[in-house]
Design an enzyme around this catalytic site. Sequence first.
Site, PDB file in Angstrom:
ATOM      1  N   THR A 102      45.285 -24.825   3.813  1.00 52.73           N
ATOM      2  CA  THR A 102      45.145 -26.275   3.641  1.00 52.73           C
ATOM      3  C   THR A 102      45.890 -27.074   4.701  1.00 52.73           C
ATOM      4  O   THR A 102      45.783 -28.286   4.750  1.00 52.73           O
ATOM      5  CB  THR A 102      45.711 -26.692   2.263  1.00 52.73           C
ATOM      6  OG1 THR A 102      47.045 -26.167   2.181  1.00 52.73           O
ATOM      7  CG2 THR A 102      44.872 -26.140   1.125  1.00 52.73           C
ATOM      8  N   GLY A 103      46.666 -26.394   5.545  1.00 51.54           N
ATOM      9  CA  GLY A 103      47.459 -27.096   6.557  1.00 51.54           C
ATOM     10  C   GLY A 103      46.655 -27.415   7.805  1.00 51.54           C
ATOM     11  O   GLY A 103      45.475 -27.068   7.912  1.00 51.54           O
TER      12      GLY A 103
ATOM     13  N   ARG B 236      51.096 -25.638  -4.992  1.00 53.75           N
ATOM     14  CA  ARG B 236      50.604 -27.020  -5.143  1.00 53.75           C
ATOM     15  C   ARG B 236      49.185 -27.215  -4.629  1.00 53.75           C
ATOM     16  O   ARG B 236      48.556 -28.220  -4.925  1.00 53.75           O
ATOM     17  CB  ARG B 236      51.571 -28.035  -4.523  1.00 53.75           C
ATOM     18  CG  ARG B 236      51.774 -27.931  -3.051  1.00 53.75           C
ATOM     19  CD  ARG B 236      52.607 -29.075  -2.487  1.00 53.75           C
ATOM     20  NE  ARG B 236      52.859 -28.781  -1.084  1.00 53.75           N
ATOM     21  CZ  ARG B 236      54.009 -28.328  -0.610  1.00 53.75           C
ATOM     22  NH1 ARG B 236      55.029 -28.164  -1.403  1.00 53.75           N
ATOM     23  NH2 ARG B 236      54.136 -28.062   0.672  1.00 53.75           N
ATOM     24  N   SER B 237      48.662 -26.252  -3.884  1.00 54.62           N
ATOM     25  CA  SER B 237      47.275 -26.366  -3.404  1.00 54.62           C
ATOM     26  C   SER B 237      46.279 -25.616  -4.293  1.00 54.62           C
ATOM     27  O   SER B 237      45.069 -25.690  -4.050  1.00 54.62           O
ATOM     28  CB  SER B 237      47.167 -25.829  -1.984  1.00 54.62           C
ATOM     29  OG  SER B 237      47.651 -26.783  -1.071  1.00 54.62           O
TER      30      SER B 237
ATOM     31  N   CYS C 165      53.240 -23.094  20.500  1.00 55.98           N
ATOM     32  CA  CYS C 165      52.152 -23.850  21.147  1.00 55.98           C
ATOM     33  C   CYS C 165      52.507 -24.301  22.574  1.00 55.98           C
ATOM     34  O   CYS C 165      51.684 -24.186  23.486  1.00 55.98           O
ATOM     35  CB  CYS C 165      51.756 -25.045  20.298  1.00 55.98           C
ATOM     36  SG  CYS C 165      53.132 -25.838  19.447  1.00 55.98           S
TER      37      CYS C 165
ATOM     38  N   GLY D 295      51.825 -30.893  15.809  1.00 53.59           N
ATOM     39  CA  GLY D 295      52.625 -29.675  15.869  1.00 53.59           C
ATOM     40  C   GLY D 295      53.492 -29.484  14.633  1.00 53.59           C
ATOM     41  O   GLY D 295      53.840 -28.362  14.271  1.00 53.59           O
TER      42      GLY D 295
ATOM     43  N   LYS E 112      62.640 -21.249  22.304  1.00 51.56           N
ATOM     44  CA  LYS E 112      61.386 -20.488  22.139  1.00 51.56           C
ATOM     45  C   LYS E 112      60.664 -20.437  23.480  1.00 51.56           C
ATOM     46  O   LYS E 112      60.147 -19.399  23.884  1.00 51.56           O
ATOM     47  CB  LYS E 112      60.472 -21.151  21.104  1.00 51.56           C
ATOM     48  CG  LYS E 112      60.890 -21.034  19.655  1.00 51.56           C
ATOM     49  CD  LYS E 112      59.929 -21.862  18.776  1.00 51.56           C
ATOM     50  CE  LYS E 112      60.582 -22.309  17.483  1.00 51.56           C
ATOM     51  NZ  LYS E 112      59.808 -23.387  16.814  1.00 51.56           N
TER      52      LYS E 112
ATOM     53  N   HIS F 190      49.467 -31.354  23.327  1.00 48.97           N
ATOM     54  CA  HIS F 190      50.788 -31.422  23.951  1.00 48.97           C
ATOM     55  C   HIS F 190      50.614 -31.557  25.470  1.00 48.97           C
ATOM     56  O   HIS F 190      49.692 -30.969  26.039  1.00 48.97           O
ATOM     57  CB  HIS F 190      51.587 -30.135  23.706  1.00 48.97           C
ATOM     58  CG  HIS F 190      52.035 -29.929  22.288  1.00 48.97           C
ATOM     59  ND1 HIS F 190      51.886 -30.861  21.285  1.00 48.97           N
ATOM     60  CD2 HIS F 190      52.661 -28.861  21.708  1.00 48.97           C
ATOM     61  CE1 HIS F 190      52.398 -30.374  20.156  1.00 48.97           C
ATOM     62  NE2 HIS F 190      52.864 -29.167  20.388  1.00 48.97           N
TER      63      HIS F 190
ATOM     64  N   ASN G   1      47.241 -28.500  20.937  1.00 52.06           N
ATOM     65  CA  ASN G   1      48.235 -27.596  20.337  1.00 52.06           C
ATOM     66  C   ASN G   1      47.741 -26.899  19.085  1.00 52.06           C
ATOM     67  O   ASN G   1      48.204 -25.816  18.751  1.00 52.06           O
ATOM     68  CB  ASN G   1      49.510 -28.379  20.023  1.00 52.06           C
ATOM     69  CG  ASN G   1      49.243 -29.591  19.161  1.00 52.06           C
ATOM     70  OD1 ASN G   1      48.524 -30.503  19.570  1.00 52.06           O
ATOM     71  ND2 ASN G   1      49.777 -29.610  17.964  1.00 52.06           N
TER      72      ASN G   1
END
Length: 339
Positions: free
Chosen positions: A16-17, A44-45, A133, A164, A217, A246, A319
Amino acid sequence: MFKKKPKYNVAIVGATGAVGQCMLRILEERHFPVSELRALASERSVGKKVKFQGREVPVGELKENSFSGIDIVLSSAGAERSKIFAPAAVKSGAVVIDNTSYFRMDPCVPLVVPEVNPEDIFKHKGIIANPNCSTIQMVVALYPIHKAVGIKRIVVSTYQSVSGAGQTAINELCDQTKAFANGKEIAVKKFPYQIVFNLIPQIDVFLENAYTKEEMKMVNETRKIMHDDSIQVSATCIRVPVFYAHSESVNIELKKKLTAFEAREILKKAPGVVVVDDVQHGVYPMPLDAAFKDETFVGRIREDNSVPNGLNLWIVSDNLRKGAALNAVQISEVLVKSK
Ligand code: 25A
Ligand code: L14
């Protein structure tokens, strides 16, 4: 270890993201051979549905026993979830392509950008990590130059869009824009400060060395993907009020001289790269043009005469696509096409 089949059972963790939704669209667009599609997210989803190939797929709760019969897991529900659930998925026989930061620097886990190090995919022991990313788009553009003449040092400043930080961050920029236009109070929730009409020089947490985790990173992942620990990298990561894509201002010092013309010729032939560089006509890459596209766009290519063998570039890419979902699906494609 990975068994070839005509079609695969695929689970999306974090369906769901922002990244999970993009994964579903890219699997459809590229006709990935999916048999069962399993959508997983937090409690919650549960009860929500996601669309896949014209069907509505109910969202299930992510649990350790969510992976029975699953061949491939594409995961983007945050590092703390991957820590627990990626090993559970591997135990039940799946290969996990993990989009979080959790396993990236684990020496037993390949960290892959298919345009750079596709051969590393086959060294996996169940988990393959998808890089950060900002790192992905940078190495797509810099690896061909590194291969040609060798890169000694990279200095990068990023201009990272709010997507992002996930769907809630996209909603926050939208809500703050509306509040500003309507003269209402601006609510700050996801980001540490107001993001609309502002810049925030912090992405992820600060570390002891005064760099952010996002900056480190870029340093560590770049070296791992390019298999060259001698490359020096210095990064500054900035959040900007842009929805998608980005951008990066990149300065590199090379081992041998490369003219701007030669760099442009190398990049024109590079996989996944589009050169957008005609300053005479005011042509350069911008996030609005790169959003919803698959390629990494490079422009403003010019020599930096303040150091020996210096070059400057401006690198822009979506991204959520190349920086996350597309790169993960490309890794899956290499996996299923292998002999
Ligand atoms: O830990 P990391 O690696 O740093 O990653 C942190 C976050 O960054 C995003 C991604 O956010 C991730 O959670 N991300 C990671 N890598 C990325 C990359 N390369 C990246 N973004 C861009 N590029 P996201 O919003 O895109 O996706 C989050 C998904 O993860 C699910 N999830 C979260 N916790 C979970 C979980 N799934 C299982 N178990 C858990 N414990 C999340 O599902 C989503 O699919 P969800 O069910 O939690 O939320 C779905 C809907 O709920 C709303 N919502 C979000 N937060 C809240 C909320 N509602 C109420 N309260 C909240 N606190 C959202 O609107 C969403 O629609
Ligand atoms: O390591 O922009 O994939 O806040 C997670 C946070 C990517 C960037 C990762 C952000 C990052 C993201």
